[in-house]
Design a protein around this motif. Structure first.
Motif, PDB file in Angstrom:
ATOM      1  N   PRO A  51      -3.199 -10.875 -15.085  1.00  0.00           N
ATOM      2  CA  PRO A  51      -2.332  -9.802 -14.762  1.00  0.00           C
ATOM      3  C   PRO A  51      -2.789  -8.717 -13.665  1.00  0.00           C
ATOM      4  O   PRO A  51      -4.019  -8.987 -13.211  1.00  0.00           O
ATOM      5  CB  PRO A  51      -2.707  -8.844 -16.274  1.00  0.00           C
ATOM      6  CG  PRO A  51      -3.449  -9.746 -17.070  1.00  0.00           C
ATOM      7  CD  PRO A  51      -4.147 -10.959 -15.923  1.00  0.00           C
ATOM      8  N   TRP A  53      -3.524  -5.865 -13.023  1.00  0.00           N
ATOM      9  CA  TRP A  53      -4.603  -5.392 -12.835  1.00  0.00           C
ATOM     10  C   TRP A  53      -6.004  -5.645 -13.198  1.00  0.00           C
ATOM     11  O   TRP A  53      -6.813  -5.149 -12.737  1.00  0.00           O
ATOM     12  CB  TRP A  53      -4.529  -3.865 -14.324  1.00  0.00           C
ATOM     13  CG  TRP A  53      -4.850  -5.243 -15.657  1.00  0.00           C
ATOM     14  CD1 TRP A  53      -3.772  -5.698 -16.504  1.00  0.00           C
ATOM     15  CD2 TRP A  53      -6.116  -5.615 -16.606  1.00  0.00           C
ATOM     16  NE1 TRP A  53      -4.773  -6.018 -17.731  1.00  0.00           N
ATOM     17  CE2 TRP A  53      -5.657  -5.844 -17.579  1.00  0.00           C
ATOM     18  CE3 TRP A  53      -7.240  -4.829 -16.012  1.00  0.00           C
ATOM     19  CZ2 TRP A  53      -7.005  -6.423 -18.299  1.00  0.00           C
ATOM     20  CZ3 TRP A  53      -8.585  -4.847 -17.346  1.00  0.00           C
ATOM     21  CH2 TRP A  53      -8.066  -5.935 -17.956  1.00  0.00           C
ATOM     22  N   ARG A 278      -6.492  -0.017 -15.442  1.00  0.00           N
ATOM     23  CA  ARG A 278      -7.233  -0.970 -16.811  1.00  0.00           C
ATOM     24  C   ARG A 278      -6.171   0.433 -17.630  1.00  0.00           C
ATOM     25  O   ARG A 278      -5.632  -0.205 -18.439  1.00  0.00           O
ATOM     26  CB  ARG A 278      -7.973  -1.205 -17.585  1.00  0.00           C
ATOM     27  CG  ARG A 278      -7.793  -1.774 -18.605  1.00  0.00           C
ATOM     28  CD  ARG A 278      -9.571  -2.642 -19.141  1.00  0.00           C
ATOM     29  NE  ARG A 278      -8.933  -3.310 -20.609  1.00  0.00           N
ATOM     30  CZ  ARG A 278      -9.657  -4.382 -21.346  1.00  0.00           C
ATOM     31  NH1 ARG A 278     -10.720  -4.677 -20.229  1.00  0.00           N
ATOM     32  NH2 ARG A 278      -9.390  -4.852 -21.937  1.00  0.00           N
ATOM     33  N   ASN A 281      -3.123  -0.198 -16.681  1.00  0.00           N
ATOM     34  CA  ASN A 281      -1.508  -0.591 -17.191  1.00  0.00           C
ATOM     35  C   ASN A 281      -1.343   0.005 -18.232  1.00  0.00           C
ATOM     36  O   ASN A 281      -0.392  -0.306 -19.269  1.00  0.00           O
ATOM     37  CB  ASN A 281      -2.389  -1.918 -16.846  1.00  0.00           C
ATOM     38  CG  ASN A 281      -2.066  -3.478 -17.325  1.00  0.00           C
ATOM     39  OD1 ASN A 281      -0.838  -3.826 -16.523  1.00  0.00           O
ATOM     40  ND2 ASN A 281      -2.064  -3.355 -18.966  1.00  0.00           N
ATOM     41  N   THR A 282      -2.513   0.454 -19.547  1.00  0.00           N
ATOM     42  CA  THR A 282      -2.369  -0.146 -20.640  1.00  0.00           C
ATOM     43  C   THR A 282      -1.250   1.668 -20.708  1.00  0.00           C
ATOM     44  O   THR A 282      -0.385   1.592 -22.302  1.00  0.00           O
ATOM     45  CB  THR A 282      -3.681   0.914 -21.185  1.00  0.00           C
ATOM     46  OG1 THR A 282      -4.962   0.102 -21.693  1.00  0.00           O
ATOM     47  CG2 THR A 282      -3.470   1.397 -22.189  1.00  0.00           C
ATOM     48  N   PHE A 284       0.986   2.201 -18.432  1.00  0.00           N
ATOM     49  CA  PHE A 284       2.758   1.650 -17.853  1.00  0.00           C
ATOM     50  C   PHE A 284       2.675   1.105 -19.562  1.00  0.00           C
ATOM     51  O   PHE A 284       3.976   1.284 -19.621  1.00  0.00           O
ATOM     52  CB  PHE A 284       1.794   0.790 -17.107  1.00  0.00           C
ATOM     53  CG  PHE A 284       3.028   0.108 -15.691  1.00  0.00           C
ATOM     54  CD1 PHE A 284       4.641   1.053 -15.985  1.00  0.00           C
ATOM     55  CD2 PHE A 284       3.004  -1.034 -15.770  1.00  0.00           C
ATOM     56  CE1 PHE A 284       5.460   0.244 -15.896  1.00  0.00           C
ATOM     57  CE2 PHE A 284       4.400  -1.828 -15.865  1.00  0.00           C
ATOM     58  CZ  PHE A 284       5.233  -1.767 -15.134  1.00  0.00           C
ATOM     59  N   GLU A 285       2.539  -0.214 -20.216  1.00  0.00           N
ATOM     60  CA  GLU A 285       2.785  -0.233 -20.674  1.00  0.00           C
ATOM     61  C   GLU A 285       3.245   0.367 -22.291  1.00  0.00           C
ATOM     62  O   GLU A 285       4.430   0.274 -22.111  1.00  0.00           O
ATOM     63  CB  GLU A 285       1.668  -1.789 -21.557  1.00  0.00           C
ATOM     64  CG  GLU A 285       1.596  -2.703 -20.532  1.00  0.00           C
ATOM     65  CD  GLU A 285       2.285  -3.839 -20.467  1.00  0.00           C
ATOM     66  OE1 GLU A 285       3.796  -3.905 -21.304  1.00  0.00           O
ATOM     67  OE2 GLU A 285       2.202  -3.996 -19.228  1.00  0.00           O
ATOM     68  N   SER A 286       2.998   1.507 -22.702  1.00  0.00           N
ATOM     69  CA  SER A 286       2.960   2.786 -23.293  1.00  0.00           C
ATOM     70  C   SER A 286       3.723   3.410 -22.501  1.00  0.00           C
ATOM     71  O   SER A 286       5.011   3.856 -23.295  1.00  0.00           O
ATOM     72  CB  SER A 286       1.968   3.623 -23.748  1.00  0.00           C
ATOM     73  OG  SER A 286       0.589   3.338 -23.758  1.00  0.00           O
ATOM     74  N   LYS A 288       6.309   1.756 -20.626  1.00  0.00           N
ATOM     75  CA  LYS A 288       7.519   0.688 -20.692  1.00  0.00           C
ATOM     76  C   LYS A 288       8.176   1.079 -22.343  1.00  0.00           C
ATOM     77  O   LYS A 288       9.483   1.122 -22.769  1.00  0.00           O
ATOM     78  CB  LYS A 288       7.323  -0.740 -20.301  1.00  0.00           C
ATOM     79  CG  LYS A 288       6.784  -0.607 -19.101  1.00  0.00           C
ATOM     80  CD  LYS A 288       7.532  -1.754 -18.533  1.00  0.00           C
ATOM     81  CE  LYS A 288       5.502  -2.555 -19.281  1.00  0.00           C
ATOM     82  NZ  LYS A 288       5.577  -3.628 -19.072  1.00  0.00           N
ATOM     83  N   TRP A 289       7.419   1.316 -23.341  1.00  0.00           N
ATOM     84  CA  TRP A 289       7.509   0.963 -24.383  1.00  0.00           C
ATOM     85  C   TRP A 289       8.798   2.379 -25.015  1.00  0.00           C
ATOM     86  O   TRP A 289       9.624   2.692 -25.858  1.00  0.00           O
ATOM     87  CB  TRP A 289       6.809   1.265 -25.868  1.00  0.00           C
ATOM     88  CG  TRP A 289       7.204   1.021 -27.541  1.00  0.00           C
ATOM     89  CD1 TRP A 289       7.181  -0.408 -27.952  1.00  0.00           C
ATOM     90  CD2 TRP A 289       7.180   2.489 -27.645  1.00  0.00           C
ATOM     91  NE1 TRP A 289       7.748   0.332 -28.956  1.00  0.00           N
ATOM     92  CE2 TRP A 289       7.544   2.073 -28.670  1.00  0.00           C
ATOM     93  CE3 TRP A 289       6.756   3.243 -27.494  1.00  0.00           C
ATOM     94  CZ2 TRP A 289       7.683   2.985 -30.621  1.00  0.00           C
ATOM     95  CZ3 TRP A 289       7.044   4.585 -28.387  1.00  0.00           C
ATOM     96  CH2 TRP A 289       7.267   4.367 -30.078  1.00  0.00           C
ATOM     97  N   TYR A 302       8.779   1.773 -13.204  1.00  0.00           N
ATOM     98  CA  TYR A 302       7.925   1.782 -12.700  1.00  0.00           C
ATOM     99  C   TYR A 302       6.124   1.965 -12.615  1.00  0.00           C
ATOM    100  O   TYR A 302       6.559   3.062 -12.314  1.00  0.00           O
ATOM    101  CB  TYR A 302       8.260   0.802 -11.549  1.00  0.00           C
ATOM    102  CG  TYR A 302       9.699  -0.516 -11.546  1.00  0.00           C
ATOM    103  CD1 TYR A 302       9.014  -1.925 -10.926  1.00  0.00           C
ATOM    104  CD2 TYR A 302      10.378   0.698 -11.318  1.00  0.00           C
ATOM    105  CE1 TYR A 302      10.696  -2.526 -11.102  1.00  0.00           C
ATOM    106  CE2 TYR A 302      11.541  -0.564 -11.551  1.00  0.00           C
ATOM    107  CZ  TYR A 302      12.200  -1.754 -11.567  1.00  0.00           C
ATOM    108  OH  TYR A 302      12.985  -2.649 -11.679  1.00  0.00           O
TER     109      TYR A 302
END
Length: 312
Positions: A51, A53, A278, A281-282, A284-286, A288-289, A302
């Motif tokens: 990944p 990150w 890290r 990235n967390t 960013f994932e949240s 996107k969801w 992005y």
């Protein structure tokens, strides 16, 4: 238009710490398998599979974003520490001319200029734009003893300052630039650059509130149907509530804003200095969801990173 991110961090530069580097190495080693180290090719493939990150970094330089028009017009947004890197490895214009647009003059947005090599080149020229009256004074004050050993007078004499007015379109070559006042301590301005049918928006240091969602002629001109929006998203909601009036937005508010203005691509920007890769990235994932939940597939999202480019 091409847009290049040289600095994406907010508030203060944040170089990687030894502890963070070790954490990345540990995370990589947890994923490694015997077949991953059988050859140089397999080692490279393993690194490429990690990944971002872990294998890279979002970056620790403060805000600086470079825009190049289709006819090579050069615009720089803000002069954070990212501008130093731009001076070292970026493409120098053939005419050595730069247009610098300032969102505001807090330290993290001006502290890179004394380290920008081209500022000392007698052949280089700078046109500096913002709605603030005392631009030269603000730059000069960070370059006086005992705070800095070289004064602003050491720069090229080819610095020209232009006070612009929100609501009036400025043209640089084929680029049309508009700005709007935003909510931030001491005030900050966002900029929209239009070239042909493409629109890019730079909106750092913004504390979004309900009025920013109200459709007015001025806001529509800047934000509506933007192809790419770079937007302050420094906080989580919890932090945004605890840090009211600090001048920054939560990432989910940024997403709501982008959806409301029918933005095509949103770039989360001005990252919190206490967040490591890290944590980012967390978030960013949240993000996107949440973007998918709120808009389906209508909004691309992005995480702005140093070295990232946008082609419009």
């Amino acid at each position: 238009m091409n847009v290049h991110f040289w600095g994406v961090r907010g508030s203060i530069p944040t170089p990687l710490s030894a502890q963070q580097v070790r954490a990345k190495l540990f995370s990589a080693l947890q994923r490694i398998k015997p077949e991953d180290i059988q050859s140089d090719k397999s080692k490279q493939a393993f690194i490429d599979s990690l990944p971002e990150w872990i294998s890279g970094t979002t970056g620790g330089n403060t805000p600086c974003v470079e825009l190049t028009g289709n006819n090579s017009e050069k615009i720089i947004f803000d002069a954070g520490t990212g501008i130093r890197v731009m001076g070292k490895i970026g493409n120098i214009p053939e005419d050595f001319h730069y247009n610098l647009f300032m969102s505001h003059f807090h330290w993290d947005h001006i502290q890179g200029l004394p380290f920008f090599d081209q500022a000392y080149n007698p052949n280089a020229s700078f046109d500096v734009y913002s709605p603030f009256d005392n631009m030269k004074e603000y730059f000069s004050k960070q370059m006086i003893s005992p705070y800095y050993p070289v004064t602003f007078e050491a720069f090229t004499k080819n610095f020209r300052f232009h006070v612009i007015e929100p609501g009036k379109t400025l043209e640089i070559g084929k680029l049309q630039i508009d700005c709007i006042k935003m909510s931030h301590p001491g005030t900050s301005y966002s900029y929209a650059v239009t070239e042909g049918n493409k629109k890019f928006v730079y909106a750092t240091d913004v504390e979004l509130n309900s009025k920013d969602f109200v459709n007015t002629v001025e806001r529509s001109l800047i934000f509506e149907n933007a192809d790419a929006l770079v937007l302050d998203s420094q906080y989580t909601v919890e932090e945004a509530l605890r840090k009211e009036n600090w001048g920054h937005s939560a990432f989910c508010y940024a997403i709501d804003f982008a959806i409301a203005w029918k933005v095509k691509k949103l770039y989360l920007f001005h990252h919190e200095p206490t967040y490591d890769d890290r944590k980012l990235n967390t978030i960013f994932e949240s993000a996107k969801w949440y973007a998918n939940y709120a808009s389906g597939s209508n909004l691309e999202i992005y995480l702005a990173q140093e070295g990232m480019e946008i082609d419009l």
